[in-house]
Write a protein that holds these residues in place. Sequence first.
Motif, PDB file in Angstrom:
ATOM      1  N   PRO A  84     -15.755  40.208  18.329  1.00  0.00           N
ATOM      2  CA  PRO A  84     -14.516  39.476  18.025  1.00  0.00           C
ATOM      3  C   PRO A  84     -13.398  39.841  18.993  1.00  0.00           C
ATOM      4  O   PRO A  84     -13.222  41.001  19.369  1.00  0.00           O
ATOM      5  N   GLY A  85     -12.681  38.806  19.407  1.00  0.00           N
ATOM      6  CA  GLY A  85     -11.565  38.997  20.327  1.00  0.00           C
ATOM      7  C   GLY A  85     -11.928  38.862  21.782  1.00  0.00           C
ATOM      8  O   GLY A  85     -11.063  38.903  22.649  1.00  0.00           O
ATOM      9  N   VAL A  86     -13.207  38.678  22.071  1.00  0.00           N
ATOM     10  CA  VAL A  86     -13.657  38.581  23.453  1.00  0.00           C
ATOM     11  C   VAL A  86     -14.107  37.155  23.747  1.00  0.00           C
ATOM     12  O   VAL A  86     -14.801  36.529  22.951  1.00  0.00           O
ATOM     13  N   ARG A  87     -13.672  36.674  24.897  1.00  0.00           N
ATOM     14  CA  ARG A  87     -14.113  35.383  25.392  1.00  0.00           C
ATOM     15  C   ARG A  87     -14.782  35.634  26.744  1.00  0.00           C
ATOM     16  O   ARG A  87     -14.116  35.968  27.722  1.00  0.00           O
ATOM     17  N   ALA A  88     -16.097  35.490  26.768  1.00  0.00           N
ATOM     18  CA  ALA A  88     -16.874  35.708  27.982  1.00  0.00           C
ATOM     19  C   ALA A  88     -17.393  34.370  28.485  1.00  0.00           C
ATOM     20  O   ALA A  88     -17.813  33.522  27.701  1.00  0.00           O
ATOM     21  N   ALA A  89     -17.355  34.200  29.797  1.00  0.00           N
ATOM     22  CA  ALA A  89     -17.838  32.970  30.416  1.00  0.00           C
ATOM     23  C   ALA A  89     -18.789  33.312  31.549  1.00  0.00           C
ATOM     24  O   ALA A  89     -18.496  34.186  32.364  1.00  0.00           O
ATOM     25  N   GLN A  90     -19.912  32.619  31.588  1.00  0.00           N
ATOM     26  CA  GLN A  90     -20.847  32.760  32.687  1.00  0.00           C
ATOM     27  C   GLN A  90     -20.429  31.763  33.750  1.00  0.00           C
ATOM     28  O   GLN A  90     -20.133  30.603  33.455  1.00  0.00           O
ATOM     29  N   ALA A  91     -20.351  32.217  35.000  1.00  0.00           N
ATOM     30  CA  ALA A  91     -19.963  31.325  36.095  1.00  0.00           C
ATOM     31  C   ALA A  91     -20.869  31.535  37.295  1.00  0.00           C
ATOM     32  O   ALA A  91     -21.181  32.670  37.648  1.00  0.00           O
ATOM     33  N   ALA A  92     -21.254  30.425  37.899  1.00  0.00           N
ATOM     34  CA  ALA A  92     -22.079  30.465  39.101  1.00  0.00           C
ATOM     35  C   ALA A  92     -21.368  29.789  40.274  1.00  0.00           C
ATOM     36  O   ALA A  92     -21.964  29.559  41.312  1.00  0.00           O
ATOM     37  N   ASP A  93     -20.083  29.471  40.067  1.00  0.00           N
ATOM     38  CA  ASP A  93     -19.288  28.868  41.127  1.00  0.00           C
ATOM     39  C   ASP A  93     -17.822  29.245  40.922  1.00  0.00           C
ATOM     40  O   ASP A  93     -17.425  29.664  39.832  1.00  0.00           O
ATOM     41  N   ILE A 111     -22.080  37.021  35.590  1.00  0.00           N
ATOM     42  CA  ILE A 111     -22.694  36.447  36.780  1.00  0.00           C
ATOM     43  C   ILE A 111     -24.162  36.854  36.817  1.00  0.00           C
ATOM     44  O   ILE A 111     -24.513  37.976  36.436  1.00  0.00           O
ATOM     45  N   GLY A 112     -25.002  35.968  37.311  1.00  0.00           N
ATOM     46  CA  GLY A 112     -26.427  36.242  37.429  1.00  0.00           C
ATOM     47  C   GLY A 112     -26.799  36.768  38.804  1.00  0.00           C
ATOM     48  O   GLY A 112     -26.561  36.106  39.808  1.00  0.00           O
ATOM     49  N   ALA A 113     -27.390  37.948  38.827  1.00  0.00           N
ATOM     50  CA  ALA A 113     -27.806  38.549  40.094  1.00  0.00           C
ATOM     51  C   ALA A 113     -29.008  37.835  40.698  1.00  0.00           C
ATOM     52  O   ALA A 113     -29.216  37.913  41.912  1.00  0.00           O
ATOM     53  N   ARG A 114     -29.773  37.134  39.893  1.00  0.00           N
ATOM     54  CA  ARG A 114     -30.940  36.407  40.399  1.00  0.00           C
ATOM     55  C   ARG A 114     -30.614  34.963  40.740  1.00  0.00           C
ATOM     56  O   ARG A 114     -31.468  34.243  41.258  1.00  0.00           O
ATOM     57  N   THR A 115     -29.394  34.532  40.446  1.00  0.00           N
ATOM     58  CA  THR A 115     -29.017  33.136  40.691  1.00  0.00           C
ATOM     59  C   THR A 115     -27.855  32.985  41.659  1.00  0.00           C
ATOM     60  O   THR A 115     -27.597  31.883  42.139  1.00  0.00           O
ATOM     61  N   VAL A 116     -27.142  34.076  41.916  1.00  0.00           N
ATOM     62  CA  VAL A 116     -25.953  34.044  42.778  1.00  0.00           C
ATOM     63  C   VAL A 116     -26.089  35.151  43.821  1.00  0.00           C
ATOM     64  O   VAL A 116     -26.350  36.304  43.467  1.00  0.00           O
ATOM     65  N   GLY A 117     -25.904  34.800  45.086  1.00  0.00           N
ATOM     66  CA  GLY A 117     -25.966  35.800  46.146  1.00  0.00           C
ATOM     67  C   GLY A 117     -24.689  36.617  46.227  1.00  0.00           C
ATOM     68  O   GLY A 117     -23.661  36.275  45.616  1.00  0.00           O
ATOM     69  N   PRO A 118     -24.725  37.702  46.995  1.00  0.00           N
ATOM     70  CA  PRO A 118     -23.569  38.611  47.082  1.00  0.00           C
ATOM     71  C   PRO A 118     -22.272  37.958  47.568  1.00  0.00           C
ATOM     72  O   PRO A 118     -21.217  38.218  47.003  1.00  0.00           O
ATOM     73  N   GLU A 119     -22.338  37.126  48.581  1.00  0.00           N
ATOM     74  CA  GLU A 119     -21.111  36.498  49.100  1.00  0.00           C
ATOM     75  C   GLU A 119     -20.488  35.584  48.053  1.00  0.00           C
ATOM     76  O   GLU A 119     -19.271  35.606  47.848  1.00  0.00           O
ATOM     77  N   LEU A 120     -21.306  34.766  47.418  1.00  0.00           N
ATOM     78  CA  LEU A 120     -20.788  33.886  46.381  1.00  0.00           C
ATOM     79  C   LEU A 120     -20.272  34.694  45.203  1.00  0.00           C
ATOM     80  O   LEU A 120     -19.234  34.362  44.623  1.00  0.00           O
ATOM     81  N   ALA A 121     -20.962  35.751  44.841  1.00  0.00           N
ATOM     82  CA  ALA A 121     -20.502  36.598  43.729  1.00  0.00           C
ATOM     83  C   ALA A 121     -19.120  37.164  44.027  1.00  0.00           C
ATOM     84  O   ALA A 121     -18.246  37.180  43.149  1.00  0.00           O
ATOM     85  N   ARG A 122     -18.903  37.630  45.250  1.00  0.00           N
ATOM     86  CA  ARG A 122     -17.565  38.132  45.633  1.00  0.00           C
ATOM     87  C   ARG A 122     -16.520  37.027  45.475  1.00  0.00           C
ATOM     88  O   ARG A 122     -15.426  37.255  44.943  1.00  0.00           O
ATOM     89  N   ALA A 123     -16.846  35.827  45.939  1.00  0.00           N
ATOM     90  CA  ALA A 123     -15.904  34.702  45.855  1.00  0.00           C
ATOM     91  C   ALA A 123     -15.627  34.318  44.403  1.00  0.00           C
ATOM     92  O   ALA A 123     -14.484  33.998  44.041  1.00  0.00           O
ATOM     93  N   ILE A 124     -16.654  34.346  43.568  1.00  0.00           N
ATOM     94  CA  ILE A 124     -16.481  34.024  42.142  1.00  0.00           C
ATOM     95  C   ILE A 124     -15.549  35.033  41.487  1.00  0.00           C
ATOM     96  O   ILE A 124     -14.613  34.660  40.768  1.00  0.00           O
TER      97      ILE A 124
END
Length: 156
Positions: A84-93, A111-124
């Motif tokens: 309760p009190g937490v709002r979590a969102a998964q994002a791949a972009d 964020i998914g480590a198997r679906t998003v590469g390091p550069e995109l993860a940094r940008a996200i």
Amino acid sequence: MSDKPIALGNDDAAIALSEVLAEHLAARGFRVDRYGPATASAAGEDYPDVAVQVAQRVADGTHDRAVLLCGTGIGMAIAANKVPGVRAAQAADTYSAERARKSNDAQVLAIGARTVGPELARAIVDAWLASEYEGGRSASKVAKLVALDGARAAVR
């Protein structure tokens, strides 16, 4: 943004990406508190355990924001949203990450480590950290999410 450290949690599927993001956040001047296994040999904490541990620290105010990493990010988001009190969102972009903050006031990003590469993860992560909740048209919707937390707690 608060001066509190950012929580960074991972399971064994996301150890490498967690290292990348920890270094990235530190280079940007953020303090980072790490949760979850640091090496493959230390693996054993399942993503629900890490997600709930981190989400509870967001809910109690230890952290204002947290990043959770697993294979897809989906399991971490589901588990964190049970607190309760937490709002979590998964994002791949970057757009979804930005809207998670601006429209949904999500304090936790998954964020998914198997679906998003390091550069995109940094940008996200950068897009999410650069965004703040706007309220406005979204305020009544976020208020309904907060009310759901109260209703869920009352059932327990």
